[in-house]
Design a protein around this motif. Sequence first.
Motif, PDB file in Angstrom:
ATOM      1  N   GLY B 308      21.574  10.479  33.300  1.00 39.37           N
ATOM      2  CA  GLY B 308      22.542  10.502  34.387  1.00 39.37           C
ATOM      3  C   GLY B 308      22.524  11.759  35.250  1.00 39.37           C
ATOM      4  N   HIS B 309      21.487  12.555  35.116  1.00 38.53           N
ATOM      5  CA  HIS B 309      21.367  13.765  35.939  1.00 38.53           C
ATOM      6  C   HIS B 309      20.076  13.674  36.737  1.00 38.53           C
ATOM      7  CE1 HIS B 309      20.589  17.969  36.953  1.00 38.53           C
ATOM      8  NE2 HIS B 309      21.844  18.235  36.685  1.00 38.53           N
ATOM      9  N   GLY B 310      20.116  14.081  37.996  1.00 39.82           N
ATOM     10  CA  GLY B 310      18.908  13.988  38.809  1.00 39.82           C
ATOM     11  C   GLY B 310      17.778  14.851  38.264  1.00 39.82           C
ATOM     12  N   CYS B 311      16.567  14.489  38.651  1.00 42.01           N
ATOM     13  CA  CYS B 311      15.397  15.294  38.291  1.00 42.01           C
ATOM     14  C   CYS B 311      15.501  16.644  38.999  1.00 42.01           C
ATOM     15  CB  CYS B 311      14.145  14.545  38.739  1.00 42.01           C
ATOM     16  SG  CYS B 311      12.645  15.520  38.741  1.00 42.01           S
ATOM     17  N   ALA B 312      15.148  17.716  38.290  1.00 36.95           N
ATOM     18  CA  ALA B 312      15.191  19.054  38.884  1.00 36.95           C
ATOM     19  C   ALA B 312      13.839  19.449  39.470  1.00 36.95           C
ATOM     20  CB  ALA B 312      15.633  20.076  37.856  1.00 36.95           C
ATOM     21  N   GLY B 313      12.832  18.603  39.248  1.00 37.91           N
ATOM     22  CA  GLY B 313      11.500  18.913  39.771  1.00 37.91           C
ATOM     23  C   GLY B 313      10.778  19.989  38.989  1.00 37.91           C
ATOM     24  N   CYS B 314      11.097  20.119  37.694  1.00 36.42           N
ATOM     25  CA  CYS B 314      10.649  21.285  36.916  1.00 36.42           C
ATOM     26  C   CYS B 314       9.147  21.346  36.694  1.00 36.42           C
ATOM     27  CB  CYS B 314      11.384  21.344  35.583  1.00 36.42           C
ATOM     28  SG  CYS B 314      10.869  20.080  34.408  1.00 36.42           S
ATOM     29  N   SER B 315       8.418  20.259  36.923  1.00 38.56           N
ATOM     30  CA  SER B 315       6.982  20.330  36.663  1.00 38.56           C
ATOM     31  C   SER B 315       6.166  20.604  37.925  1.00 38.56           C
ATOM     32  CB  SER B 315       6.492  19.041  35.989  1.00 38.56           C
ATOM     33  OG  SER B 315       6.746  17.946  36.816  1.00 38.56           O
ATOM     34  N   GLU B 316       6.850  20.945  39.009  1.00 39.37           N
ATOM     35  CA  GLU B 316       6.140  21.274  40.253  1.00 39.37           C
ATOM     36  C   GLU B 316       6.051  22.799  40.415  1.00 39.37           C
ATOM     37  OE1 GLU B 316       4.720  19.110  42.541  1.00 39.37           O
ATOM     38  OE2 GLU B 316       5.106  17.668  40.953  1.00 39.37           O
ATOM     39  N   PRO B 317       4.987  23.289  41.037  1.00 39.79           N
ATOM     40  CA  PRO B 317       4.867  24.728  41.250  1.00 39.79           C
ATOM     41  C   PRO B 317       6.076  25.273  42.029  1.00 39.79           C
ATOM     42  CG  PRO B 317       2.833  23.616  41.829  1.00 39.79           C
ATOM     43  CD  PRO B 317       3.831  22.550  41.546  1.00 39.79           C
ATOM     44  N   ASN B 318       6.545  26.455  41.649  1.00 37.96           N
ATOM     45  CA  ASN B 318       7.660  27.132  42.341  1.00 37.96           C
ATOM     46  C   ASN B 318       8.915  26.279  42.456  1.00 37.96           C
ATOM     47  OD1 ASN B 318       5.790  29.214  42.865  1.00 37.96           O
ATOM     48  ND2 ASN B 318       5.103  28.126  44.682  1.00 37.96           N
ATOM     49  N   PHE B 319       9.156  25.418  41.458  1.00 37.06           N
ATOM     50  CA  PHE B 319      10.259  24.460  41.622  1.00 37.06           C
ATOM     51  C   PHE B 319      11.596  25.159  41.817  1.00 37.06           C
ATOM     52  CE2 PHE B 319      13.070  24.077  37.901  1.00 37.06           C
ATOM     53  CZ  PHE B 319      12.456  24.938  37.011  1.00 37.06           C
ATOM     54  N   TRP B 320      11.758  26.333  41.196  1.00 33.88           N
ATOM     55  CA  TRP B 320      13.067  26.973  41.272  1.00 33.88           C
ATOM     56  C   TRP B 320      13.417  27.335  42.711  1.00 33.88           C
ATOM     57  CZ3 TRP B 320      16.346  26.753  37.417  1.00 33.88           C
ATOM     58  CH2 TRP B 320      17.525  27.495  37.495  1.00 33.88           C
ATOM     59  N   ASP B 321      12.403  27.687  43.491  1.00 33.98           N
ATOM     60  CA  ASP B 321      12.637  28.038  44.890  1.00 33.98           C
ATOM     61  C   ASP B 321      12.546  26.824  45.810  1.00 33.98           C
ATOM     62  OD1 ASP B 321      12.924  30.752  44.278  1.00 33.98           O
ATOM     63  OD2 ASP B 321      10.759  31.039  44.302  1.00 33.98           O
ATOM     64  N   THR B 322      11.503  25.996  45.593  1.00 35.45           N
ATOM     65  CA  THR B 322      11.281  24.920  46.572  1.00 35.45           C
ATOM     66  C   THR B 322      12.224  23.743  46.367  1.00 35.45           C
ATOM     67  OG1 THR B 322       9.597  23.871  45.213  1.00 35.45           O
ATOM     68  CG2 THR B 322       8.841  25.494  46.811  1.00 35.45           C
ATOM     69  N   MET B 323      12.672  23.514  45.133  1.00 36.24           N
ATOM     70  CA  MET B 323      13.478  22.315  44.862  1.00 36.24           C
ATOM     71  C   MET B 323      14.980  22.570  44.970  1.00 36.24           C
ATOM     72  SD  MET B 323      11.352  19.787  44.023  1.00 36.24           S
ATOM     73  CE  MET B 323       9.627  19.627  43.578  1.00 36.24           C
ATOM     74  N   SER B 324      15.367  23.805  45.237  1.00 36.56           N
ATOM     75  CA  SER B 324      16.794  24.078  45.307  1.00 36.56           C
ATOM     76  C   SER B 324      17.318  23.759  46.706  1.00 36.56           C
ATOM     77  CB  SER B 324      17.058  25.542  44.954  1.00 36.56           C
ATOM     78  OG  SER B 324      16.377  26.375  45.869  1.00 36.56           O
ATOM     79  N   PRO B 325      18.598  23.484  46.900  1.00 35.88           N
ATOM     80  CA  PRO B 325      19.659  23.399  45.902  1.00 35.88           C
ATOM     81  C   PRO B 325      19.510  22.145  45.019  1.00 35.88           C
ATOM     82  CG  PRO B 325      20.562  23.486  48.148  1.00 35.88           C
ATOM     83  CD  PRO B 325      19.103  23.252  48.261  1.00 35.88           C
ATOM     84  N   MET B 326      19.847  22.306  43.752  1.00 34.30           N
ATOM     85  CA  MET B 326      19.590  21.234  42.792  1.00 34.30           C
ATOM     86  C   MET B 326      20.335  19.943  43.122  1.00 34.30           C
ATOM     87  SD  MET B 326      19.887  21.443  38.682  1.00 34.30           S
ATOM     88  CE  MET B 326      18.573  22.600  38.380  1.00 34.30           C
ATOM     89  N   TYR B 327      21.534  20.064  43.693  1.00 33.10           N
ATOM     90  CA  TYR B 327      22.336  18.863  43.926  1.00 33.10           C
ATOM     91  C   TYR B 327      22.340  18.425  45.377  1.00 33.10           C
ATOM     92  CZ  TYR B 327      23.608  19.835  39.170  1.00 33.10           C
ATOM     93  OH  TYR B 327      23.538  20.075  37.819  1.00 33.10           O
ATOM     94  N   LYS B 328      21.365  18.921  46.146  1.00 37.55           N
ATOM     95  CA  LYS B 328      21.241  18.442  47.522  1.00 37.55           C
ATOM     96  C   LYS B 328      19.857  17.854  47.726  1.00 37.55           C
ATOM     97  CE  LYS B 328      24.670  21.199  49.874  1.00 37.55           C
ATOM     98  NZ  LYS B 328      24.911  22.363  50.718  1.00 37.55           N
TER      99      LYS B 328
END
Lengths: 228, 379
Positions: B308-328
């Motif tokens: 029930g939680h969206g994917c955070a994109g954790c297996s992509e390079p630089n996910f912490w920067d490129t995939m944020s904000p997590m809930y948008k």
Amino acid sequence: MQQIQVHEHCKLKRYIWELPVRWCHWVNALSLVILAATGAFIAHPFSVAHSASDFVMGWVRFIHFTFAYIFTISVVSRIIWAFTGNRYAGWREFFPMRTVKGREKLRDMFRYYLFMTHQVPETVGHNPLAATAYFAVYCIYLAMILTGFAMYALHAPGGAMYRAMGFMYAIFSIPMLHLVHHALPWLLLGFVINHIYSAWLMDIKEHGAEISSMFSGYKFTLKREHED
Amino acid sequence: MDKEQFDGADDLVGRSSEKREYSIGEILRERGVSRRDFLKFCSAMTAALALPAAFSPKLAQALDEVKRVPVVWLEFQDCAGNTEALLRAANPTVAELVLDILSVDYHETIMAAAGHQAEAALEKTFNDYRGKYICVVEGSIPMKDGGVYGCVGGRSYLDRARQICGSAAATIAVGTCAAYGGIPAAVPNPTGAVGVMEAVPGVTVINLPGCPVNADNLTATIVHYLVFGKIPDLDSHGRPLFAYGKRIHDNCERRPHFDAGQYVEKWGDEGHRKGYCLYKMGCKGPATFHNCPSQRYNEKTSWPVGAGHGCAGCSEPNFWDTMSPMYKRLPNVPGFGIEHTADQIGVGLAVGTAAAFAVHGALKALSKDKEPGEETKEG
């Protein structure tokens, strides 16, 4: 007014916009409206389905992708036509800065827009200001097409389209592709407002049938073919 | 990938050293793993490797015969989450199988030895099996200031990675930190953290990103290496295609809700309780390649979107920067301060344009302009 004596206010009918130019214009216009509408839904969907067997987003995306192909074909055709069509369709039209005469026309049009003169400049082909903007608009089109197909190709990684888009994935992260594809249409909306306003303004002020020329291909000008 | 490097695997299989090397099949029988459990494991691995079911007996036969491969497990800037993921793999003896297939000679977290003894174990594997052992790396490698931000046994991570990864048959970077720098590499990346591929260019690296790595994918990668004697096919980010070849969004169990047009609008609403699509809640499944929907975590129990939680994109390079904000769904627009969405800027632009031209139009309507040609009449 050398060969034929006409009244100085008598304007002459001139064929400016060839059929492919007009087709591309209206296909682009229709595509932009449909792509913007479906794109807005894809970006901000609202829950409309009553059952999981519905296919609302599926159809909206199908329409978006279909028109994406139509739009791409239209844009590519128009670029090709810029090298094969008449002088008013040619690529030189879009870079008035290149020539002294072009810069002069550009300056006159700019002065008119900024209320610095009451004299409406006559434009036979493209308005030099507008033509400069069209180059930017086509750059935006190409950016939209590239980011769009780069996202579309993600459904089949390793496929031909995915490999062709490899350079896009090197430049942009996937969320950045989404952001660019989402932000640029706002610039296009600004352009469309400007474009419709200017067509309306010049139609009224120039009396050259600016708006109807995009349907018929004919404008009405004081100068004759060999005079400008 | 350098093909010669994998010829080592054949040597490994048919190696005749003084002391008798037991095959994996023999070891498992000795440990009391039933034939049935072994075959179940082979089926699971066949599925994980995305191979046809007919490969399962071949896999079993090959695994029966191959010898164990020495493994050293290096930890750098990490949270040991990948070690946790491996140790928590509770499949019918998968944990045992993994640890038996892998002859883990060095692993800082789970090894009994400490200090000089531990370093001696590493040294021994390095000297005895040069070019034949597998190096598993967990955690990112700090590069800034000569790599002073992390050291083990008096040597920097970078130094150790260069030595150990440089002489391995292959290096498996487990977790996003080891693969791409991960969270330590997030802006502003104070330690200059990078993944193994970037820190030690030129060595054979298989990236198994994810936060944490799915232990099944790690096992499958090693089984692939044991059975076929080469590393699996990789994508442009160095990830095995069998595990990272498809987008999460395209294999997601909630995909029918996406296509239908049924979305979670806010946490805990009716759609959320019914398991609708998390697209509007910022799910990064459409931008992420991983086999989570099919392989799942923890005994195939669940995975983020399943829970029930969206994917955070954790297996992509630089996910912490490129995939944020997590809930948008979309990133914020760079240069416009936080919380400025593209739409707010766009509406401002469109309204501004419309207003400007409305004023322009009103002024032009009042203006007595001369149409082309009129100048001659008057002038």
